[in-house]
Design a protein around this motif. Sequence first.
Motif, short mmCIF file in Angstrom:
data_model
loop_
_atom_site.label_atom_id
_atom_site.label_comp_id
_atom_site.label_asym_id
_atom_site.label_seq_id
_atom_site.Cartn_x
_atom_site.Cartn_y
_atom_site.Cartn_z
N SER A 206 1.13 -1.23 0.07
CA SER A 206 -0.08 0.01 0.21
C SER A 206 0.51 1.16 -0.01
N GLY A 207 2.11 0.94 -0.27
CA GLY A 207 2.95 1.65 -0.62
C GLY A 207 2.99 3.19 -1.23
N LYS A 208 2.88 4.80 -0.98
CA LYS A 208 2.27 5.94 -2.43
C LYS A 208 4.05 6.43 -2.09
N GLU B 27 5.57 9.84 -1.10
CA GLU B 27 5.29 9.92 0.47
C GLU B 27 6.98 9.20 1.34
N ARG C 33 6.66 -2.38 -5.85
CA ARG C 33 6.16 -2.92 -4.69
C ARG C 33 5.75 -4.55 -4.60
N THR D 261 9.14 0.77 3.72
CA THR D 261 10.49 0.59 2.69
C THR D 261 11.24 1.15 2.83
N GLU E 36 4.52 5.47 -14.12
CA GLU E 36 3.63 5.85 -12.83
C GLU E 36 4.94 6.42 -11.87
N THR F 25 3.45 10.40 -9.87
CA THR F 25 2.90 10.89 -8.56
C THR F 25 3.69 12.19 -8.66
#
Length: 267
Positions: free
Chosen positions: A59-61, A64, A80, A87, A250, A254
């Motif tokens: 679920s890492g962004k 952030e 991912r 992380t 991708e 972000t």
Amino acid sequence: MAISKLSNFRLPLMNLVRMNGVPILQQLQLEEKLLRTSSDNWCIINDGTPDPAIVMGISGKPAELVDVKSVLRDKISVIRRFTGGGTVIVDHGTIFVSFICNKEAVPGLQAYPQPIMAWSSLLYDEVFHGALDYKLRENDYVFGSRKFGGNAQSITKNRWIHHTSFLWDYQDANMTYLKIPQRAPKYRQERDHSEFICRMKDILPRSDFIDRTIKAAETHFSLTSIPLDEIASLYTTNFDPSSTILTAEELEATIETKDKSLLSQAL
């Protein structure tokens, strides 16, 4: 319920796979396949991965957790993985240890995150016996107040995986790709990476750590070594792994619009 050890002749069976320098993406995809398609217990040890890579939880962004502009500029892979957790940036100085188990493999162990963490910390008590102030702190392995091992887990209906990235060594420059996460452990106290982590090589030799880990696993399981190249023939089930490398597109998506023109000039 307390976790008890069985006498040697009743120890549950576990396959041991020792690898040297297998790319971390390949390792993660193998582990997910074994978690979801095998009914055996596994211990997987991978001594380093060839190229630096950032590995995020499911679920890492990226925006952030990593300095996306620097990652794109320097062409650092961002993966991912299929498990939760935080992380980490890994390379040839990282040692990976994973346990993939059936829920009944460890007597008395409830298959929930914290009991699995507690069990793993007891196993590594045997590995780091006599080492300077080893402990489990929140969800990290630490020496004193400095982290040297980060953990991630996945729990299915009948099985679980607990895997760890051990920082035997690392490049200080690589840590600049990582941001301090918003949900950092309390004991971190907003310290930057240079003040928060430490190197295992200052505590014990690399080969000793691996040998001690295997010896500790043998107090809980009856181990059988299996070469990596034999696994494909043993487990032929088609499987589509969910651990993937994020594409440049991708990652670029972000970045805030105002920063994209600067990034294109840098590239």
